[in-house]
Enzyme design. Structure first.
Site, PDB file in Angstrom:
ATOM      1  N   HIS A 360       0.804  -1.235   0.000  1.00  0.00           N
ATOM      2  CA  HIS A 360       0.000   0.000   0.000  1.00  0.00           C
ATOM      3  C   HIS A 360       0.826   1.269   0.000  1.00  0.00           C
ATOM      4  CE1 HIS A 360      -3.962  -1.909   0.830  1.00  0.00           C
ATOM      5  NE2 HIS A 360      -3.202  -2.819   1.427  1.00  0.00           N
ATOM      6  N   LYS A 552      -8.220  14.126   4.370  1.00  0.00           N
ATOM      7  CA  LYS A 552      -7.354  12.939   4.367  1.00  0.00           C
ATOM      8  C   LYS A 552      -6.279  13.155   5.421  1.00  0.00           C
ATOM      9  CE  LYS A 552      -6.375  13.958  -0.008  1.00  0.00           C
ATOM     10  NZ  LYS A 552      -6.307  12.907  -0.962  1.00  0.00           N
ATOM     11  N   ARG A 553      -5.490  12.111   5.743  1.00  0.00           N
ATOM     12  CA  ARG A 553      -4.385  12.306   6.670  1.00  0.00           C
ATOM     13  C   ARG A 553      -3.482  13.447   6.185  1.00  0.00           C
ATOM     14  NH1 ARG A 553      -3.778   8.539  11.039  1.00  0.00           N
ATOM     15  NH2 ARG A 553      -1.795   9.560  11.407  1.00  0.00           N
ATOM     16  N   LYS A 558       0.989  14.454   0.346  1.00  0.00           N
ATOM     17  CA  LYS A 558      -0.389  14.711  -0.096  1.00  0.00           C
ATOM     18  C   LYS A 558      -0.590  16.186  -0.428  1.00  0.00           C
ATOM     19  CE  LYS A 558      -2.293  10.888   2.713  1.00  0.00           C
ATOM     20  NZ  LYS A 558      -2.913   9.967   1.734  1.00  0.00           N
ATOM     21  N   THR A 660      -8.521   6.575  -1.920  1.00  0.00           N
ATOM     22  CA  THR A 660      -9.871   6.026  -1.971  1.00  0.00           C
ATOM     23  C   THR A 660     -10.882   7.148  -1.728  1.00  0.00           C
ATOM     24  OG1 THR A 660      -9.502   5.342   0.318  1.00  0.00           O
ATOM     25  CG2 THR A 660      -9.405   3.630  -1.369  1.00  0.00           C
ATOM     26  N   LYS A 664     -14.711   8.208  -3.354  1.00  0.00           N
ATOM     27  CA  LYS A 664     -15.908   8.549  -2.570  1.00  0.00           C
ATOM     28  C   LYS A 664     -16.471   9.907  -2.983  1.00  0.00           C
ATOM     29  CE  LYS A 664     -13.737   5.943   1.109  1.00  0.00           C
ATOM     30  NZ  LYS A 664     -12.818   6.042   2.268  1.00  0.00           N
TER      31      LYS A 664
END
Ligand code: 26V
Length: 814
Positions: A360, A552-553, A558, A660, A664
């Site tokens: 992952h 998100k985290r 990111k 993910t 969504k």
């Protein structure tokens, strides 16, 4: 449901609720608080689930079905009441039943504490997979740890993240069924005595200390209510017998100390998903749960009447969710060798054919490595086995590449040079598994070419892709009931179990009536979120504004910072250039930072400081708002995602394995601004390039820049006045005058190394954001794109993902 069956279900549900009020809560109706109603309803539902769980198990036994075990340190389940009612098809029945008693079912949902037994994407994926396996009537079970404390609660004080413990089981969860009679004993510590008296090397693991794993089963109802599976979670206990031995030896204090140490094992979920710290307790968690799981799996195998362990691979599939459960390979080998008495070759064949591995992340700092000394201390026998696997791997590689090849050192499991020797867990996982998969097409390619080219060269047939998916039951049906109803009215409810059915919506994408309904639904969802944000932050968001969301985290790769630079740029345009944005925007950011990740925590502080300035500047009134919504978790995601107009998926290309959240948001009609990273690429291919906003460098371009070694972020600063303004504004203290130096780091790190190439993508990002504003201003065109995103997102259901695993990796025939 037939009418009589429905009437019977209604009657039994009502009776069960009454029963639990009286005999579980020991209360009469008049004394009930909201919380009691929640408990009574949940306990009643649990009874219905238990019936079906027993029936499911009997059915799988009769079918003699192959079992799938999903081993994961994390399951981010969230809440269960609403989900279970929906999946059983009795939510409306229950709503009416309670309404007749003056109780609002919706209000009870908020009484439930999220089960937050995970950090982020990896744990939530596991939860979506459990939902899909049960909904597809597969015998798929999770194994994990019953953490006493889930992921920390995030509070924000003075703009800083402050962590608080998440004691989610203060009231015992009604969804957890304790199974004390199924406890497992797992040995740790001690040493190996060498013994080859019978002419064969027979190691003896002596002075072991036993750990006891107490299982509890968390029920997982599939859609339609036919199949109820579970995830078996182990809590650590000291062994009574062992305690008594030490007590009797007279060392009372030592005995109690050891008991405490054993029981701390399952206390807490490690809250970092970015840096592997190499702590003994974490290693113990990984080993403990894997030891319990393997024993339980083998026990189930023999209980089902299997007497030849060689049949294991045809009866059982084990999926490793990242490297965290990799010791399953060593433990299975150990049991097959030492307990079953198999030869190495036979044991290895069985292990390899049973176990499969999913990677992952490629982020080097998250790849697990364990020091040899620690392994020697905790699991000496396993270390012996790992050394043997390593030596055979290198031996095999040498026959292919020659003794002198440099590749031998690169493929080895044990890296002898790092910190006195370390085991690379991904290498152990890959050599021990018959299948190795990444979680998006790009990521799976990078696994082959960057993470493990040597393994790929030796065993190309093991490598495959399984693009992630998410369950539409939770992320559309439950989270966005208005949109779900509209879809069902238009195309029927087939999409709930077959998301590709949404494609028929394409025909209606230009329909003005549908546009109006879509708009009204989004508007209501935005109002709901605005209410939540007002409650949490006393901040008013205008539902007419564009809701631009990154949830998100918090992680440098990111690039929450990129979004923030964009916000600051917009702000400066308004207050310095007096240029208003084309459309008003509400920037909404949510996410937790690992408690030890100071850069991520500083980013949260900066977001909050910018929010303070922007929100309190009269000149931006009605134009810009910034909200950092605290304590992002599954139940909050269910509120935020359906309200988003724009979904930010802006990681440095090549770094986000899949994502993910991207799926969504699109499923709920948000448009995406994203880089060509992870599953974004496949989402673009699915929804069409004209219905998504792609910008920035590709993974290939990033790699090239890195390899050439001549990326100079300061050039962008000097050449692009916009970057200069934004970075200088952040560094000069205007967002925190009382501590003007706090954010200097941001400019310095971006001008110094800019590891995640924020500046290289900045211009493309803000230009794309401008295009987005123009597009949003033309409501019709935006709405059409939004509808097409929903219509074409079918491939990203976890049902599709799980079916692919079942077909290609688990070989489930029925
Ligand atoms: C890593 C570590 C490192 C050691 C300490 C404990 C710990 C706990 C969790 C993790 C997980 C990191 C990997 C991860 O979460 N990957 C995410 O997986 C998602 C599901 O496949 C995927 O969508 C995200 O892109 C990916 O970042």
């Amino acid at each position: 449901m037939t009418e009589t069956f429905e009437a019977a279900t209604r009657a039994s549900l009502a009776a069960l609720i009454e029963h639990h009020i009286r005999f579980t809560l020991a209360k009469s109706r008049g004394q009930l608080r909201k919380r009691d109603w929640y408990t009574a309803v949940a306990m009643a539902l649990r009874d219905l689930l238990v019936d079906r769980m027993l029936a499911t198990r009997a059915r799988f036994d009769r079918r003699d079905a192959k079992r799938v075990y999903y081993l994961s340190l994390e399951f981010l389940i969230g809440r269960s009441l609403d989900n279970n009612l929906l999946n059983l098809g009795i939510r409306e029945m229950c709503r009416e039943l309670l309404a007749a008693r003056g109780i609002d079912l919706q209000a009870l949902f908020d009484e439930e504490h999220d089960a937050a037994l995970g950090n982020g994407g990896l744990g939530r994926l596991a939860a979506c997979f459990l939902d899909s396996m049960a909904s597809l009537d597969m015998p798929g079970y999770g194994y994990g740890i019953n953490y006493e404390f889930g992921l920390f609660r995030q509070e924000v004080r003075d703009g800083y993240q402050v962590e608080a413990p998440d004691a989610w089981q203060q009231d015992p969860s009604p969804w957890l069924i304790p199974r004390p009679e199924e406890a497992c004993v797992v040995p740790v510590y001690g040493r190996i005595e060498h013994d080859d008296r019978q002419g064969r090397y027979q190691p003896r693991w002596v002075d072991q200390r036993p750990l006891v794993g107490l299982p509890s089963d968390l029920l997982i109802a599939g859609y339609g209510g036919k199949t109820v599976n579970f995830v078996r979670l182990f809590a650590a206990r000291a062994s009574d017998e062992f305690d008594i031995r030490i007590f009797n030896s007279g060392d009372y204090v030592k005995a109690v100390e050891q008991k405490i140490v054993s029981e701390t094992l399952s206390k807490i979920l490690y809250p970092s998903d970015s840096i592997q710290a190499g702590r003994e307790l974490r290693l113990m968690q990984e080993y403990f749960f894997v030891g319990c799981a393997i024993r339980d799996i083998l026990r189930g195998f023999s209980r089902r009447g299997e007497d030849d362990i060689r049949d294991l691979p045809s009866r059982v599939a084990i999926q490793l969710n990242d490297t965290h459960p990799t010791l399953a390979i060593a433990e299975l080998m150990r049991l097959l060798l030492d307990e079953y008495g198999l030869e190495w070759g036979a044991a290895w064949e069985i292990t390899n054919a049973t176990v499969a591995f999913t990677n992952h992340t490629l982020m080097p700092e998250a790849l697990e490595r364990w020091p040899l000394a620690l392994l020697e201390h905790v699991i000496p026998r396993h270390l012996q086995i790992i050394r043997e696997i390593d030596s055979r791997l290198r031996g095999h590689a040498a026959t292919v590449w020659g003794e002198q090849s440099e590749k031998l050192g690169r493929i080895a499991i044990i890296d002898p040079y790092a910190n006195g020797g370390e085991v690379r867990m991904a290498h152990l996982a890959m050599v021990g598994s018959h299948s190795i998969n990444g979680v998006s097409e790009l990521h799976s390619e990078l696994v082959k070419t960057r993470l493990a080219p040597e393994f790929h060269e030796l065993w190309p047939e093991r490598f495959n892709n399984k693009t992630n998916g998410v369950t539409q039951r939770r992320w559309l049906l439950l989270a966005n009931p208005r949109l779900a109803n509209l879809l069902t009215r238009l195309i029927g409810d087939g999409w709930v179990t077959d998301l590709e059915r949404l494609r028929v919506l394409e025909q209606h994408a230009g329909d003005e009536g549908l546009h109006a309904e879509f708009t009204a639904i989004k508007r209501e969802n935005k109002e709901r979120l605005a209410t939540t944000v007002h409650r949490l932050l006393q901040l008013d968001l205008d539902p007419e504004s564009l809701f631009d969301v990154q949830a998100k985290r918090i992680h440098e790769y990111k690039r929450q910072l990129l979004m923030l630079l964009g916000i600051v740029y917009q702000y400066l345009r308004v207050v310095e250039d007096h240029v208003d944005p084309i459309v008003p925007r509400s920037y909404i950011i949510a996410g937790k930072a690992a408690p030890g990740y100071w850069a991520a925590k500083l980013i949260i502080k900066l977001i909050n400081c910018v929010a303070d300035v922007v929100n309190n500047d009269a000149r931006t009134h009605g134009l810009l708002k910034v909200a950092f919504v605290p304590d992002y978790r599954v139940s909050l995601a269910e509120r935020i995602i359906p309200a988003a107009d724009l979904s930010e998926q802006i990681s440095t290309a090549g770094r986000e394995a899949s994502g993910t959240g991207n799926m969504k948001f699109a499923m709920n009609g948000a448009l995406t601004i994203g880089t060509l990273d992870g599953a974004n690429i496949e989402i673009r291919d699915a929804v069409g390039p004209e219905n998504i906003f792609i910008f920035g460098l590709t993974a290939g371009e990033i790699a090239e820049l890195t390899q050439r070694g001549d990326y100079q972020p300061s050039r962008y600063y000097h050449q692009d006045e916009r970057i200069r303004r934004v970075l200088d504004a952040i560094a000069d203290g205007r967002f925190l005058p009382r501590e003007p130096d706090l954010f200097r780091w941001v400019r310095e790190s971006l001008l110094g190394r800019d590891e995640y190439m924020v500046l290289a993508d900045f211009a493309a990002y803000i230009e794309t954001q401008e295009a987005i504003s123009r597009e949003y201003a033309q409501r019709g065109s935006w709405r059409r794109k939004s509808i097409l995103n929903v219509a074409r997102i079918g491939r990203f259901s976890s049902d599709r993902a799980v079916r692919e695993y079942a077909r290609d990796i688990w070989h489930l025939s029925d």
